[in-house]
Design a protein around this motif. Structure first.
Motif, PDB file in Angstrom:
ATOM      1  N   LEU A 182       6.810   3.236   2.765  1.00 45.42           N
ATOM      2  CA  LEU A 182       5.687   3.862   2.051  1.00 45.42           C
ATOM      3  C   LEU A 182       5.948   5.334   1.771  1.00 45.42           C
ATOM      4  N   GLY A 183       6.760   5.957   2.629  1.00 47.65           N
ATOM      5  CA  GLY A 183       7.081   7.373   2.413  1.00 47.65           C
ATOM      6  C   GLY A 183       7.939   7.618   1.201  1.00 47.65           C
ATOM      7  N   THR A 184       8.483   6.552   0.595  1.00 48.87           N
ATOM      8  CA  THR A 184       9.313   6.701  -0.601  1.00 48.87           C
ATOM      9  C   THR A 184       8.560   6.298  -1.868  1.00 48.87           C
ATOM     10  N   SER A 185       7.238   6.080  -1.765  1.00 48.43           N
ATOM     11  CA  SER A 185       6.448   5.664  -2.937  1.00 48.43           C
ATOM     12  C   SER A 185       6.607   6.660  -4.072  1.00 48.43           C
ATOM     13  N   SER A 186       6.855   6.148  -5.266  1.00 48.17           N
ATOM     14  CA  SER A 186       7.105   7.013  -6.420  1.00 48.17           C
ATOM     15  C   SER A 186       6.019   6.928  -7.480  1.00 48.17           C
ATOM     16  N   SER A 187       5.176   5.892  -7.448  1.00 46.81           N
ATOM     17  CA  SER A 187       4.079   5.791  -8.415  1.00 46.81           C
ATOM     18  C   SER A 187       2.973   4.939  -7.819  1.00 46.81           C
ATOM     19  N   ALA A 188       1.776   5.087  -8.378  1.00 47.51           N
ATOM     20  CA  ALA A 188       0.610   4.378  -7.841  1.00 47.51           C
ATOM     21  C   ALA A 188      -0.288   3.928  -8.970  1.00 47.51           C
ATOM     22  N   LEU A 189      -1.029   2.865  -8.713  1.00 45.73           N
ATOM     23  CA  LEU A 189      -1.994   2.318  -9.656  1.00 45.73           C
ATOM     24  C   LEU A 189      -3.229   1.917  -8.867  1.00 45.73           C
ATOM     25  N   LEU A 226       1.040   0.732  -4.559  1.00 46.84           N
ATOM     26  CA  LEU A 226       2.073   1.745  -4.389  1.00 46.84           C
ATOM     27  C   LEU A 226       3.432   1.122  -4.648  1.00 46.84           C
ATOM     28  N   LEU A 227       4.215   1.763  -5.500  1.00 48.07           N
ATOM     29  CA  LEU A 227       5.534   1.264  -5.882  1.00 48.07           C
ATOM     30  C   LEU A 227       6.614   2.207  -5.383  1.00 48.07           C
ATOM     31  N   SER A 228       7.625   1.654  -4.732  1.00 51.31           N
ATOM     32  CA  SER A 228       8.777   2.444  -4.297  1.00 51.31           C
ATOM     33  C   SER A 228      10.013   2.003  -5.070  1.00 51.31           C
ATOM     34  N   GLN A 229      10.610   2.946  -5.791  1.00 48.87           N
ATOM     35  CA  GLN A 229      11.858   2.652  -6.499  1.00 48.87           C
ATOM     36  C   GLN A 229      13.022   2.548  -5.513  1.00 48.87           C
ATOM     37  N   ASP A 230      12.929   3.259  -4.387  1.00 48.12           N
ATOM     38  CA  ASP A 230      14.048   3.304  -3.434  1.00 48.12           C
ATOM     39  C   ASP A 230      14.184   2.024  -2.628  1.00 48.12           C
ATOM     40  N   VAL A 231      13.068   1.482  -2.140  1.00 51.82           N
ATOM     41  CA  VAL A 231      13.147   0.282  -1.309  1.00 51.82           C
ATOM     42  C   VAL A 231      12.737  -0.974  -2.071  1.00 51.82           C
ATOM     43  N   HIS A 232      12.420  -0.834  -3.376  1.00 50.08           N
ATOM     44  CA  HIS A 232      12.178  -1.982  -4.254  1.00 50.08           C
ATOM     45  C   HIS A 232      11.045  -2.861  -3.725  1.00 50.08           C
ATOM     46  N   ARG A 233       9.893  -2.243  -3.551  1.00 49.51           N
ATOM     47  CA  ARG A 233       8.753  -2.984  -3.004  1.00 49.51           C
ATOM     48  C   ARG A 233       7.450  -2.418  -3.548  1.00 49.51           C
ATOM     49  N   VAL A 234       6.422  -3.298  -3.674  1.00 47.92           N
ATOM     50  CA  VAL A 234       5.062  -2.899  -4.053  1.00 47.92           C
ATOM     51  C   VAL A 234       4.136  -3.279  -2.902  1.00 47.92           C
ATOM     52  N   TRP A 235       3.212  -2.370  -2.555  1.00 48.49           N
ATOM     53  CA  TRP A 235       2.220  -2.639  -1.515  1.00 48.49           C
ATOM     54  C   TRP A 235       0.819  -2.567  -2.110  1.00 48.49           C
ATOM     55  N   GLY A 236      -0.093  -3.380  -1.585  1.00 55.02           N
ATOM     56  CA  GLY A 236      -1.499  -3.310  -1.956  1.00 55.02           C
ATOM     57  C   GLY A 236      -2.315  -2.827  -0.771  1.00 55.02           C
ATOM     58  N   ARG A 284      -9.633  -0.369   5.008  1.00 53.96           N
ATOM     59  CA  ARG A 284      -9.007   0.678   4.206  1.00 53.96           C
ATOM     60  C   ARG A 284      -7.804   1.269   4.939  1.00 53.96           C
ATOM     61  N   GLY A 285      -6.751   1.496   4.187  1.00 50.49           N
ATOM     62  CA  GLY A 285      -5.526   2.033   4.761  1.00 50.49           C
ATOM     63  C   GLY A 285      -4.600   0.973   5.311  1.00 50.49           C
ATOM     64  N   ASP A 286      -5.060  -0.279   5.401  1.00 48.93           N
ATOM     65  CA  ASP A 286      -4.199  -1.361   5.879  1.00 48.93           C
ATOM     66  C   ASP A 286      -3.428  -1.969   4.711  1.00 48.93           C
ATOM     67  N   ILE A 287      -2.229  -2.452   4.988  1.00 47.13           N
ATOM     68  CA  ILE A 287      -1.440  -3.127   3.963  1.00 47.13           C
ATOM     69  C   ILE A 287      -1.922  -4.570   3.867  1.00 47.13           C
ATOM     70  N   GLU A 288      -2.561  -4.901   2.753  1.00 49.53           N
ATOM     71  CA  GLU A 288      -3.087  -6.257   2.584  1.00 49.53           C
ATOM     72  C   GLU A 288      -2.027  -7.214   2.066  1.00 49.53           C
ATOM     73  N   TRP A 289      -1.107  -6.720   1.250  1.00 54.03           N
ATOM     74  CA  TRP A 289      -0.034  -7.571   0.750  1.00 54.03           C
ATOM     75  C   TRP A 289       1.123  -6.693   0.291  1.00 54.03           C
ATOM     76  N   ASP A 311      -1.838 -10.925  -9.493  1.00 48.87           N
ATOM     77  CA  ASP A 311      -3.208 -10.445  -9.316  1.00 48.87           C
ATOM     78  C   ASP A 311      -3.103  -9.271  -8.339  1.00 48.87           C
ATOM     79  N   GLY A 312      -3.284  -8.071  -8.832  1.00 49.87           N
ATOM     80  CA  GLY A 312      -3.066  -6.879  -8.028  1.00 49.87           C
ATOM     81  C   GLY A 312      -4.024  -6.719  -6.873  1.00 49.87           C
ATOM     82  N   THR A 313      -5.178  -7.415  -6.913  1.00 46.40           N
ATOM     83  CA  THR A 313      -6.149  -7.284  -5.827  1.00 46.40           C
ATOM     84  C   THR A 313      -5.858  -8.221  -4.666  1.00 46.40           C
ATOM     85  N   THR A 314      -5.075  -9.276  -4.907  1.00 44.47           N
ATOM     86  CA  THR A 314      -4.763 -10.232  -3.847  1.00 44.47           C
ATOM     87  C   THR A 314      -3.278 -10.359  -3.568  1.00 44.47           C
ATOM     88  N   GLY A 315      -2.434  -9.891  -4.511  1.00 38.35           N
ATOM     89  CA  GLY A 315      -0.991 -10.028  -4.358  1.00 38.35           C
ATOM     90  C   GLY A 315      -0.464 -11.378  -4.791  1.00 38.35           C
TER      91      GLY A 315
END
Length: 687
Positions: A429-436, A497-507, A515-520, A572-576
């Protein structure tokens, strides 16, 4: 007017100290990461774990050391250990408890007690090649080797004790280097040598010098003792000091034929030289002594990406014969591995599965143990035992996507081992480069029948109505429930949250009890050059809803660009939930991505990909998406415009999309050049 006066009158007598006072001045949530990449140093400091990414070869590092709670994994603190971030790198050694010592790229040594800086040295103005911390009797010494120069400091107060030059203790025309400084009795000793450009040396080129402390601030250097009887060449960078009892040996690898070389520091004679003939090794990573008669060797196979790790043990039956033993060939290549001598247990990961081997039999193949418990980890790049005892152990594991977890191992028999995940942290998560941010109110998997009803609740009119109702409840002394408040005021958001470095998206939800928990999370292709989150639509004067809306849509299209290929994933960005995936071969680089929303079906987010050669690609590649784009172009009689920024050429181009029969083409209508300036981003309003 009378109604307004009455309302204000009642509000004046309403006793309210603060609205949701427990939340005033607080963040919605905070997620802290270690701030460094894959840890190369793991140190157990009581109830904490120190991690860092030191570099012995001088490559750029994060300049960060960090601490997490061993029991919970909670982030405790992080410190920058470099003077400047420019071309930053550092080395680190640890002392007792939470004490650590670092040296940065300009040669500044710093002593730390946890997060507290104890002292720092003047800069040497050159990078250090090695850093040592030694307990010599009741004295604590820290040394930094800057090539041929060794700086010696009192580890407690930072006083400079000596600056020693290797040219005074070893002869030869090649460059000189300090290979090691170590405890010898209650004093210090150092190894100096002449080395070639590849780090090769030999016993003939190596000398040992005694470093005797004669006072609080002075060191006497004894006469150098040549190791000339040990003529076997070895690599200085793999050197280990092997010490069991009063006897100490130098343990290293040869540079040409992958042999383990050991020679005695007391007799200066080679004690053994054993060839490493593991069938799956292309390189040897480390050689570590377990005890006087056992060596743990880790090798790698660079024919894989990431490299596969293989391990072997070399045991001595008391004579000069050394036996090599390892796992079966089809099960001996791992993603990571480490050894716990007290449990006589070797742990490894292979294809995401934790494997355990009993080494007590000291024969090949190693005895495989049953692993009870779930401890899945894919693409493990680091695993290291934090502590190790006869009955239990803990091991820290990090994957290529910077998922870090702590495992607790226990065993009551020689047939199985139990593995429990104590905690798991997403340091990526510390490498996140963009957010939606998506509206997560009434998160459900929508069907076409109930979509209109749910979407109406997200409208401005519906929310204003809910806010008015909540206001009257407040006037009546009824505090709205937090969940109702979040819905009515539109606080229920989900951050992608999207990380270009670790190639992953988190919701991650930004409100509510989770709030603040990783749901998917969603793993993206690791070989991709870049990724992009596509959401909503374009081509509207207010750019709020666009022609077909889409602002409140849960659908997100994730694009990944590989070599001559674009991969897309509709979620579906709200459920992953993943609705569809696909790929498309391309022949020209991407210069712009235009979001379009509408249509029907499970994937309603579409992207128009504009290429450098003035062609376009519509993703997903289906008839409904293509018709949706053509409909957008038809409803744009004045033109469908976008803009492309070229950072290297310092230009911004205006592009016009037009229908071309059953497809679309791009017309370049204008360009602006920013001469002598550097563009980092552009924000261009729609025409």
């Amino acid at each position: 007017m009378d109604l307004l006066r009455c309302t204000l009158f009642f509000l004046a007598f309403l006793k309210v100290s603060a609205l949701y006072q427990e939340e005033i001045g607080l963040n919605d949530f905070t997620i802290s990461s270690t701030g460094h990449g894959i840890p190369a140093l793991i140190h157990s400091a009581g109830s904490s774990i120190l991690t860092s990414d030191p570099s012995s070869d001088g490559s750029i590092t994060s300049c960060t050391i960090a601490s997490r709670c061993t029991e919970t994994g909670d982030f405790e603190w992080r410190r920058n250990v470099c003077t400047t971030k420019k071309d930053g790198s550092h080395l680190i050694v640890t002392g007792e408890g939470d004490n650590s010592f670092t040296v940065d790229q300009i040669g500044v040594i710093r002593a730390w007690s946890g997060r507290k800086l104890l002292w720092d040295s003047p800069p040497a103005n050159i990078p250090a090649s090695k850093l040592f911390m030694i307990n010599a009797g009741d004295r604590k010494i820290v040394c930094a080797a800057y090539g041929a120069t060794l700086h010696v400091y009192n580890a407690v107060n930072g006083r400079s004790l000596a600056i020693l030059n290797a040219d005074n203790y070893v002869t030869g025309d090649k460059k000189k280097a300090w290979l090691s400084v170590f405890e010898s009795g209650n004093e210090l000793a150092g190894l100096v040598a002449t080395v070639d450009d590849h780090g090769m040396t030999s016993g003939k080129q190596t000398s040992m010098v005694s470093l005797t402390m004669t006072g609080e601030q002075t060191i006497d250097v004894g006469e150098p003792v040549s190791m000339s009887h040990s003529a076997e060449p070895f690599l200085a960078k793999t050197l280990e000091i092997e010490g069991f009892g009063d006897e100490k040996n130098v343990l290293a690898l040869t540079g040409r034929d992958n042999k383990i070389v050991s020679f005695s520091l007391s007799s200066a004679k080679t004690s053994y030289s054993t060839a490493l003939d593991h069938p799956l090794w292309t390189a040897v990573e480390s050689v570590k002594p377990v005890d006087k008669n056992l060596i743990f060797v880790k090798g790698s196979d660079n024919r894989y990406s990431p490299e596969k790790v293989s391990v072997a043990f070399f045991s001595n039956d008391g004579g000069k014969a050394w036996n090599q033993w390892y796992g079966e060939e089809d099960a001996s290549q791992f993603e990571g591995s480490d050894y716990c001598p007290a449990m006589e247990l070797m742990l490894s990961y292979s294809k995401g599965t934790l494997l355990a081997f009993d080494t007590s039999t000291k024969k090949s193949p190693l005895k495989s143990l049953e692993v009870k418990g779930e401890a899945y980890a894919n693409n493990v790049v680091m695993m290291k035992f934090v502590d190790c005892s006869e009955s239990s152990a803990t091991v820290l594991v990090t994957t290529s996507r910077l998922t870090t977890m702590l495992l607790k191992l226990s065993s009551n028999s020689k047939e199985s081992v139990k593995a429990d995940v104590v905690w798991s942290i997403e340091d990526g998560l510390g490498t996140s480069s963009s957010a939606l941010f998506l509206d997560a109110t009434d998160r459900v998997v929508l069907t076409e029948e109930d979509e209109a009803k749910v979407m109406s609740k997200l409208s401005l009119i519906s929310r204003l109505q809910g806010q008015v109702e909540s206001t009257f409840e407040l006037i009546q002394g009824v505090i709205p429930h937090a969940d109702t408040r979040d819905d009515n005021f539109g606080f229920m958001k989900l951050a992608l949250l999207l990380s270009q470095d670790v190639h992953r998206v988190w919701g991650i939800p930004t409100a509510g009890k989770n709030r603040g928990d990783i749901e998917w999370s969603l793993d993206l292709p690791e070989e991709a050059q870049w990724h992009s989150l596509v959401h909503g639509t374009s081509n509207s004067p207010s750019i709020v809803h666009g022609i077909n809306g889409g602002t409140h849509s849960p659908f997100v299209l994730v694009l990944s660009s590989g070599k001559d290929e674009l991969t897309w994933t509709c979620i579906d960005g709200t459920t992953g939930e993943v609705h569809a995936t696909g790929s498309k071969s391309v022949t020209s680089p991407v210069v712009q991505i235009i979001p379009v929303f509408g249509g029907s079906g499970s994937c309603r987010q579409v992207a128009i990909v504009v290429h450098e050669d003035n062609t376009t690609t519509i993703l997903p590649e289906d008839t409904k998406s293509k018709n949706l784009v053509l409909d957008q172009l038809t409803k744009s009689p004045n033109g469908f415009y976008t803009h492309a920024l070229n950072r290297e050429a310092n230009t911004v181009e205006a592009l016009k999309l037009k229908k071309d029969g059953t497809g679309s083409i791009v017309q370049r209508v204008g360009k602006t050049t920013f001469s002598g300036e550097k563009n980092s981003q552009s924000s261009v309003p729609p025409p």
